[in-house]
Design a protein around this motif. Sequence first.
Motif, PDB file in Angstrom:
ATOM      1  N   LEU A 115      27.745  -0.590  31.882  1.00  0.00           N
ATOM      2  CA  LEU A 115      26.927  -1.490  32.695  1.00  0.00           C
ATOM      3  C   LEU A 115      26.095  -0.736  33.742  1.00  0.00           C
ATOM      4  N   PRO A 141      38.629  -7.518  28.660  1.00  0.00           N
ATOM      5  CA  PRO A 141      37.306  -6.917  28.845  1.00  0.00           C
ATOM      6  C   PRO A 141      36.200  -7.954  29.042  1.00  0.00           C
ATOM      7  N   HIS A 142      36.283  -9.081  28.312  1.00  0.00           N
ATOM      8  CA  HIS A 142      35.250 -10.121  28.441  1.00  0.00           C
ATOM      9  C   HIS A 142      35.300 -10.769  29.822  1.00  0.00           C
ATOM     10  N   LEU A 184      29.153  -8.653  36.007  1.00  0.00           N
ATOM     11  CA  LEU A 184      27.743  -9.006  35.829  1.00  0.00           C
ATOM     12  C   LEU A 184      27.271 -10.034  36.851  1.00  0.00           C
ATOM     13  N   LYS A 212      33.985  -8.272  32.367  1.00  0.00           N
ATOM     14  CA  LYS A 212      32.538  -8.091  32.246  1.00  0.00           C
ATOM     15  C   LYS A 212      31.794  -9.232  32.925  1.00  0.00           C
ATOM     16  N   LEU A 216      33.675   0.581  30.854  1.00  0.00           N
ATOM     17  CA  LEU A 216      32.863  -0.626  30.973  1.00  0.00           C
ATOM     18  C   LEU A 216      31.823  -0.469  32.081  1.00  0.00           C
TER      19      LEU A 216
END
Length: 379
Positions: A292, A257-258, A265, A261, A288
């Motif tokens: 966002l 997930p990190h 982004l 992300k 997610l």
Amino acid sequence: MAQQTKASMVKQKIKSWIIEGKVLPGEKIYSENELVKMFEVSRHTVRQAVGDLVHEGWLYREQGAGTFVSNKPAQTQSQPVSLTGKNIGVITTYISDYIFPSIIKGIESYLSAHGYSLTFACTDNDPEKEKQCLEAMINRNIDGLIVEPTRSSSYNPNLHYYLEMEQNNTPYLMINQYYPQLNPPNIILNDEKGGFIATDHLIKLGHQKVIGLFKSDDIQGLNRMQGFIRAFRENNIPFFSEMIVTYTTEEKEDTLPHRLKDILLSEENRPTGIVCYNDEIAINVLNLLRELEIKVPDEISIVGYDDSYLTEASETKITSVTHPKMDMGIEAAKWIVAAVEKREKESIEKWQKIYDPELVIRNSTSAVKRNQSENKHVI
């Protein structure tokens, strides 16, 4: 609290009501709206929890009437060995995973009709637990074994147990994937084709900035990745190593997930399409993107894999690659019964069945917008 944790909490609470007799078989459970208010969670979380319980056999739905408690809750613990013999072992990686209840239902429906009983066990995709499962099965003198391998993309330390079964003339069959060092009888899905048709679908919709999320510690993930790469090659579209994000069993909850992300982004690196290893990952990606405030499919299209109930669990219905599930279970049971009863022995020893996947298109994918296609940045 993470989305998955909330869904698990709701799921466990409903199960406790059933186990404790607070809701009896045939009785209707609280409505979706009531559960949302009761647990203070999103509608999507409730749908995911209830959907899990339906597919595990704890609940069932009646169109227009609601959701009710089943007469026979799902059996997730190992069942006792039949005293009359004719017992088949079934080892899965995750016994409550959304695919396996359907596979096991297929296995059980055929075996029970032919006088066989089942012994269940699961490895949690851990080789040490697989060792324990295999030792238990061998000690119980099972007549045959149906197994999904653990971490099949690397050498497995438990191969000698399978060789021991061969020496003892105990037939075994691998499903979904298999250990290439053994080249055993197996039933699999053409995962390379599945990865290809998922990616090719997005490319045909005009997407060129597509990333693939693939599990790297099983052969299924590697084969789906291979199909992903082939789609770019056959469509003559530039391919970059950054377009693939891999993860292991341990990395699924935190690292993946990190990493995703960070990609999402980044305005210049953001993809217009994402191919996911399975529907569970697709749902996590959808959550997610919602967090966002990135719209699906207007800004990013998503393709899942397995065509499970999760594809219909959210407001956005997920385009997904099919998995035979129930039919695979029935075919596995047919093979193991034939092997135990020593029918067609020569063909059994060399046997393999490969299912061809198809793509079920829903509203999580759409043609890339003009302003996206004109963006010349690459990942």
